[in-house]
Structures are given as structure tokens and as C-alpha cells.
Design a protein around this motif. Structure first.
Motif, PDB file in Angstrom:
ATOM      1  N   GLU A  56      37.001 111.826  95.946  1.00  0.00           N
ATOM      2  CA  GLU A  56      37.000 112.827  95.205  1.00  0.00           C
ATOM      3  C   GLU A  56      37.831 114.499  96.193  1.00  0.00           C
ATOM      4  N   LEU A  57      39.465 114.749  95.852  1.00  0.00           N
ATOM      5  CA  LEU A  57      38.789 116.318  96.682  1.00  0.00           C
ATOM      6  C   LEU A  57      37.785 117.157  95.908  1.00  0.00           C
ATOM      7  N   LEU A  58      38.116 116.858  94.507  1.00  0.00           N
ATOM      8  CA  LEU A  58      37.447 118.281  93.977  1.00  0.00           C
ATOM      9  C   LEU A  58      36.303 117.660  94.350  1.00  0.00           C
ATOM     10  N   THR A  59      34.735 119.239  93.886  1.00  0.00           N
ATOM     11  CA  THR A  59      34.151 118.893  94.214  1.00  0.00           C
ATOM     12  C   THR A  59      33.572 118.886  92.752  1.00  0.00           C
ATOM     13  N   ALA A  60      33.483 119.659  91.643  1.00  0.00           N
ATOM     14  CA  ALA A  60      33.395 119.416  90.304  1.00  0.00           C
ATOM     15  C   ALA A  60      33.393 118.262  89.635  1.00  0.00           C
ATOM     16  N   SER A  61      34.453 117.270  90.099  1.00  0.00           N
ATOM     17  CA  SER A  61      35.309 116.541  89.526  1.00  0.00           C
ATOM     18  C   SER A  61      34.339 115.155  90.313  1.00  0.00           C
ATOM     19  N   ALA A  62      33.577 115.769  92.098  1.00  0.00           N
ATOM     20  CA  ALA A  62      33.112 114.521  91.984  1.00  0.00           C
ATOM     21  C   ALA A  62      31.413 114.614  91.142  1.00  0.00           C
ATOM     22  N   GLU A  63      30.931 115.665  91.310  1.00  0.00           N
ATOM     23  CA  GLU A  63      29.331 115.848  90.932  1.00  0.00           C
ATOM     24  C   GLU A  63      29.714 115.105  89.561  1.00  0.00           C
ATOM     25  N   ARG A  64      30.611 115.196  87.912  1.00  0.00           N
ATOM     26  CA  ARG A  64      30.983 114.705  87.402  1.00  0.00           C
ATOM     27  C   ARG A  64      30.886 113.067  87.795  1.00  0.00           C
ATOM     28  N   ALA A  65      31.431 112.781  88.774  1.00  0.00           N
ATOM     29  CA  ALA A  65      31.410 111.019  88.610  1.00  0.00           C
ATOM     30  C   ALA A  65      29.899 110.876  88.727  1.00  0.00           C
ATOM     31  N   GLN A  66      29.714 111.594  89.792  1.00  0.00           N
ATOM     32  CA  GLN A  66      28.474 110.231  90.983  1.00  0.00           C
ATOM     33  C   GLN A  66      27.009 110.928  89.424  1.00  0.00           C
ATOM     34  N   SER A  67      27.873 112.065  88.382  1.00  0.00           N
ATOM     35  CA  SER A  67      26.337 112.011  87.332  1.00  0.00           C
ATOM     36  C   SER A  67      26.391 110.944  85.696  1.00  0.00           C
ATOM     37  N   VAL A  68      28.017 110.043  85.897  1.00  0.00           N
ATOM     38  CA  VAL A  68      28.126 109.315  84.589  1.00  0.00           C
ATOM     39  C   VAL A  68      27.630 107.426  85.272  1.00  0.00           C
ATOM     40  N   LEU A  69      27.998 107.856  86.988  1.00  0.00           N
ATOM     41  CA  LEU A  69      28.218 106.294  87.259  1.00  0.00           C
ATOM     42  C   LEU A  69      26.715 106.110  87.603  1.00  0.00           C
ATOM     43  N   PRO A  70      26.548 104.228  88.323  1.00  0.00           N
ATOM     44  CA  PRO A  70      25.301 104.187  89.119  1.00  0.00           C
ATOM     45  C   PRO A  70      24.605 104.743  90.138  1.00  0.00           C
TER      46      PRO A  70
END
Length: 207
Positions: A56-70
Motif C-alpha cells: 500500500e502506497l499510503l502510510t495511514a492506510s497501510a497502518e490501518r490495514a496492519q492493525s486489523v489483520l493478523p
């Protein structure tokens, strides 16, 4: 929601048609994974988290994804077509998935660089799972439709399976306000569908 369910059913039917009834051993990378919604869907399909990853290019989106995924599902923040992301090994993925990423890339050269990277990552016999719209949005100059002819240009060695999906969003919003069932009725008209689900298969003989 109806469009999402339609896409999910189409992807499930595609996997069945490929003979992939047990998805646990397959490796999949999503380009432009956003906040992780598609990867969550894939976990529900039966993929194992350690066999999934996203870029993911956008930092905020990548951090959100990692927070909700295993934790074992790796999310990399960076440009998938560039050199600033952790390297993805060539021929390491059964599936590389993109959903409405290419329609946001306005430059032909950048589209081709990303397509080349995705093709390099896919093993022979695997493929690119593609979901994107094919027509321009006159209200949004920041996106452009990607017709089937362009998919063929981007992946000239591929074998394509194509399925048109998704009732045009303005029509879908209007008819579902009247009754949800009208989505299905209107969606029987293939010329009102704005997206394509494509399986862009890498032949076994290609390296």
C-alpha cells in the motif's frame, strides 16, 4: 453492498472453475491493499494469513490495514512499481490481486511498470486477479477506465478470462433507493455493467 457481494461470488466461482477448492496453500499478494478490506475477505475465503501480503502506497492506510489483520499477514508500505518496498521474489505468488488500482494510474508508462512487476511475481500457472472499471467517469478526472484492450496490452503473454460485473454506480444508487431487488433486475443488462473481473493467467511455459 450488493456490488461487493456480486464481486465476492464471482471470485469464488472463478476459484472453483480453476479447481482451487482448498485455498489454504495458495500465496496471494494484493497491490494497493488500502485499509485491508479485501484481504479480510480473502481470509474468510480460506486463505492462510501467512500466505497473504499487501502493498500500500499510503502510510495511514497501510497502518490501518496492519492493525486489523493478523500479525502474520505482512503489509508493506511503498510503491509497488518502485524500488522502495521489500522485494517480492519472482515467481513467488499464485495470485497477484488488484482492485481499482489501475484506473487511478493516469500514466501509461507507470501502468506498464506496475503490470510488469505483477507479472514477474506470478508463477507460471498462476495469474493476476483483476477487478477494475472499464469506462471513464466524467465527474472524476483523477481516474480513467481500463478497457479490456488495455489489459491485453499490459499483459500480452496472458490468457484472459473475463466477466463483466457491477451495475453502474449512479444507476445502482438510484434504483436501490426504490427497492434493493432492482439492482439485480437492472444488472441483467450487461451494457449497464461498468467493471470487469479478469483472470490474467500466466501460461505454464512462461518464465
Amino acid at each position: 453492498m450488493l456490488a461487493v457481494q456480486e464481486r465476492q461470488r464471482a471470485i469464488a466461482e472463478l476459484f472453483v472453475s480453476l479447481g482451487w477448492l482448498d485455498l489454504a496453500s495458495l500465496r496471494l499478494l494484493e497491490v494497493g491493499c488500502g485499509t485491508g478490506g479485501n484481504l479480510l475477505e480473502l481470509l474468510r475465503f480460506g486463505f492462510r494469513p501467512e500466505h497473504l501480503q499487501g502493498i500500500e502506497l499510503l502510510t495511514a492506510s497501510a497502518e490501518r490495514a496492519q492493525s486489523v489483520l493478523p500479525v502474520s499477514l505482512r503489509i508493506t508500505c511503498g510503491d509497488a512499481a518502485g524500488t522502495d518496498v521489500a522485494p517480492v521474489a519472482a515467481l513467488s505468488q499464485d495470485i497477484v490481486y488488484q482492485a481499482t488500482v489501475f484506473s487511478s494510474l493516469l500514466g501509461d508508462a507507470f501502468q506498464q511498470r506496475l503490470a510488469d512487476a505483477m507479472w514477474r511475481w506470478v508463477r507460471p500457472g498462476g495469474g493476476i486477479l483483476w477487478y477494475d472499471f472499464t469506462v471513464n467517469n466524467p465527474r472524476n478526472p483523477d481516474v480513467r477506465g481500463v478497457p479490456v484492450s488495455r489489459i491485453r496490452q499490459l499483459f500480452p503473454e496472458a490468457r484472459l478470462r473475463l466477466r463483466r460485473l457491477t451495475l453502474a454506480p449512479p444507476i445502482a444508487r438510484a434504483v436501490t433507493r426504490l427497492h434493493p431487488r432492482l439492482y439485480t433486475v437492472c444488472n441483467t443488462c450487461s451494457w449497464l455493467r461498468t467493471h470487469v473481473l479478469a483472470w490474467v493467467e500466466k501460461p505454464e511455459s512462461t518464465t
